[in-house]
Design an enzyme around this catalytic site. Structure first.
Site, PDB file in Angstrom:
ATOM      1  N   HIS A   1       0.271   7.865   3.843  1.00 49.86           N
ATOM      2  CA  HIS A   1       0.994   7.233   4.941  1.00 49.86           C
ATOM      3  C   HIS A   1       2.473   7.621   5.005  1.00 49.86           C
ATOM      4  O   HIS A   1       3.189   7.108   5.865  1.00 49.86           O
ATOM      5  CB  HIS A   1       0.859   5.719   4.834  1.00 49.86           C
ATOM      6  CG  HIS A   1      -0.561   5.264   4.694  1.00 49.86           C
ATOM      7  ND1 HIS A   1      -1.503   5.492   5.665  1.00 49.86           N
ATOM      8  CD2 HIS A   1      -1.195   4.618   3.680  1.00 49.86           C
ATOM      9  CE1 HIS A   1      -2.671   5.002   5.260  1.00 49.86           C
ATOM     10  NE2 HIS A   1      -2.511   4.472   4.072  1.00 49.86           N
TER      11      HIS A   1
ATOM     12  N   ASP B   1       0.842  -1.191   0.000  1.00 47.05           N
ATOM     13  CA  ASP B   1       0.000   0.000   0.000  1.00 47.05           C
ATOM     14  C   ASP B   1       0.880   1.245   0.000  1.00 47.05           C
ATOM     15  O   ASP B   1       1.336   1.701   1.047  1.00 47.05           O
ATOM     16  CB  ASP B   1      -0.925   0.001   1.219  1.00 47.05           C
ATOM     17  CG  ASP B   1      -1.931   1.156   1.184  1.00 47.05           C
ATOM     18  OD1 ASP B   1      -1.777   2.053   0.331  1.00 47.05           O
ATOM     19  OD2 ASP B   1      -2.863   1.150   2.004  1.00 47.05           O
TER      20      ASP B   1
END
Length: 300
Positions: free
Chosen positions: A195, A190
């Site tokens: 993030h 991911d």
């Protein structure tokens, strides 16, 4: 319209071949916080290839492709800004006692529901994974897209999280999240800049990059398996949660667990029925702000 519900629901399944081995499993385990202390025998079962056990939540990243929350955005009929996307929930059902340490399988994904929440759209992407011996697991990712509702579609289930049980938890454990946890976790597939990139995180409305929801999801299951199941990953049958809030790297997770009726740690009852544990997760440093809600682990 950015979300064409009919187009998404009638699109052909996306099928891809996936493969993984012990290195992928070990990287995933390290990404969710396993291996501390590094020489603890209970941690070595997650990090040492000669005694490796696969935490079932590895299934959500097996094969290293894009996770369901991103995969849903490539479905015909869906054209939205990634900065408006949030992971709403995750559900995993195991069809065998254990996820293999290495394997090859076929993953078939399709949108099975699109809900109109007024101010947002919710898509449910289901992935069925099978190998030469039959079904391995089924997982569902609930994808929340801000600003894309209002077309008059079905509202679907309530999005309001249920409160945790009123009685004191049977077990409470705390797990520290490292400052670099998201940077390691994203190596399992991911690569959403939310993030890692402070500028992207700010555009999405966050003060800094946030931890992957699937990282919290995996870390929580590990806490339950280690605490309630004596580390026996083969006992997990199903695991579901709703993402109620974000986690920032460097914070501490407080994981509260309530055993269901009859769940005394001895395994399934005489009839072979699954037992259940309710779980709630919060961020300690933010006055126990909810992180995971409506979380249930079913086990044998």
């Amino acid at each position: 319209m950015p979300v064409d519900a009919a187009g998404a629901l009638t699109a052909a399944p996306r099928v891809r071949e996936i493969a993984w081995d012990h290195k992928d499993v070990q990287l995933y385990h390290l990404g969710i916080g396993a291996g501390r202390p590094a020489t603890d025998p209970r941690e070595l079962r997650y990090t040492l290839e000669s005694r490796l056990h696969v935490l079932p939540s590895f299934a959500t990243v097996a094969g290293g492709g894009v996770p369901g929350v991103i995969g849903a955005l490539s479905v015909p009929g869906v054209d939205v800004d990634l900065a408006h996307v949030l992971h709403g929930g995750q559900r995993l059902r195991l069809h065998r006692p254990a996820v293999p340490v290495r394997g090859r399988a076929s993953a078939s994904s399709r949108v099975v529901a699109v809900y109109d929440k007024g101010g947002a759209a919710v898509l449910v992407l289901r992935t069925e994974v099978t190998d030469a011996d039959g079904p391995l697991w089924t997982d569902e990712a609930e994808v929340f897209v801000r600003g894309e509702g209002g077309w008059g579609g079905e509202r679907g289930p309530s999005g309001r999280p249920s409160p945790p049980p009123a009685e004191p938890a049977d077990h409470v454990v705390e797990r520290a999240v490292r400052e670099d946890q998201a940077l390691l976790c994203r190596l399992s597939g991911d690569f959403n800049p939310l993030h890692a990139d402070p500028e992207f995180a700010a555009r999405a409305g966050f003060e800094r990059p946030v931890l992957h929801g699937l990282c919290t999801y995996g870390a929580t299951l590990k806490a339950v398996v280690d605490t309630l199941l004596d580390g026996d990953v083969t006992r997990v049958r199903e695991y579901r949660t709703r993402f109620a809030g974000v986690v920032y790297p460097g914070e501490t997770l407080r994981v509260r667990m309530w055993r269901g009726p009859g769940a005394d740690g001895a395994g399934a009852g005489e009839t072979g029925e699954a037992l259940e544990a309710r779980v709630a997760v919060s961020a300690v440093e933010r006055d126990d702000a909810p992180v995971l809600a409506d979380t249930v682990v079913r086990y044998g």
